[in-house]
Design an enzyme around this catalytic site. Sequence first.
Site, PDB file in Angstrom:
ATOM      1  N   CYS A 103      -0.387   4.070   2.005  1.00  0.00           N
ATOM      2  CA  CYS A 103      -0.403   3.942   3.544  1.00  0.00           C
ATOM      3  C   CYS A 103       1.129   4.210   3.900  1.00  0.00           C
ATOM      4  O   CYS A 103       1.453   4.847   5.030  1.00  0.00           O
ATOM      5  CB  CYS A 103      -0.601   2.442   3.951  1.00  0.00           C
ATOM      6  N   ASP A 104       2.035   3.807   3.028  1.00  0.00           N
ATOM      7  CA  ASP A 104       3.384   3.604   3.516  1.00  0.00           C
ATOM      8  C   ASP A 104       4.462   4.430   2.936  1.00  0.00           C
ATOM      9  O   ASP A 104       5.641   4.627   3.390  1.00  0.00           O
ATOM     10  CB  ASP A 104       3.903   2.171   3.761  1.00  0.00           C
ATOM     11  N   CYS A 110       0.793  -1.093   0.255  1.00  0.00           N
ATOM     12  CA  CYS A 110      -0.010  -0.182  -0.012  1.00  0.00           C
ATOM     13  C   CYS A 110       0.930   1.274  -0.121  1.00  0.00           C
ATOM     14  O   CYS A 110       1.438   1.665   0.886  1.00  0.00           O
ATOM     15  CB  CYS A 110      -1.064   0.045   1.152  1.00  0.00           C
TER      16      CYS A 110
END
Length: 316
Positions: free
Chosen positions: A143-144, A140
């Site tokens: 997300c990261d 992701c």
Amino acid sequence: MENNNSPEKVNCLIIGSGPAGYTAAIYAARANMNPVLYQGIQPGGQLTITTEVENYPGYPDGVQGPEMMLQFERQATRMGADIRYGIVTKVDLSSHPFKVEVDENNWLQVNALIISTGASAKWLGLPSEQRLNGQGVSACAVCDGFFFKGKEVAIVGAGDTAAEEALYLSKICSKVHMIIRRDEMRASKIMQDRVINKHNIIIYWNTETEEVIGENKVEAVRIIHNKTGEKTNIPVSAFFVAIGHKPNAEIFTGWLDMDDAGYIKTIPGTSKTNIEGVFAAGDVQDKIYRQAVTAAGSGCMAALDAERFLSEKGFH
Ligand code: NDP
């Protein structure tokens, strides 16, 4: 197999324990719908395999994914939701109330069903990918990616998700090395053009990943040209896998309308499926946004839709 005992009656059954399921449980409990939630194979869902979450509003200092999901669970329990460990193994949606089998032996009779079983990221299956998961290997980018600001990163995949995530990363990271196994991309033409024209995305055609290198963090990725056999080590700080997701919806096949990839179809702007009284929320019906906050939002929608359905049918 149906056992001899009469089935337990459940007014509102929620399947799945990610942000969508727990949010649906919070809303349903507060609306006196007596929700029962079965957590499924991975209690807490995909967030339990991530590290820090920085993009969920309300956590100014960030929060660890597993901790956030425990808080969701605690909140749902405090509101009165009945959270249970168990896996839904079969459904019969041919008539109302619906029949739902848990753990292969326990049948429930359900008035309103909310499906929030999520989706699972596909992985390459390399031991090094598994070993460094959460330590620079991620499925992701949204997300990261931020954790690798200004660094060089790699991404594998060539669909719309990979294209979108490569472009997202290109705005944060200094260079994005994109590993594509064929000599063309599957992504839509417009996305391909954007990726190809982005100065800091470097594409490696006909290339596969042999190993993610690093002890406790990602340090490089070794790729192999699948025509020439030539191997190259690219120094990177993160390795993003964007080769698709698989919605966890197999048990609903034949009952609910799904798209070609197996995502449950909902009526736009609602959580309603093709069967009245069955609602879907979160990643099992969303292949585009896939965020904790959007999943939570759709879980709220499902509880509100279910509440309306139950009142209309006189189940309150
Ligand atoms: P896709 O299935 O479309 O693409 C998966 C990609 O991963 C393909 O390029 C595939 O390669 C590659 N891949 C699969 N397995 C491997 C492997 N083992 N090694 C290397 N590469 C691999 O998945 P997406 O998640 O990209 O998209 C899913 C659906 O969601 C699509 O319909 C897409 O259009 C849609 N979507 C739409 C968006 C939007 O409209 N904004 C955003 C994101 C997704 P190959 O091509 O060689 O098979």
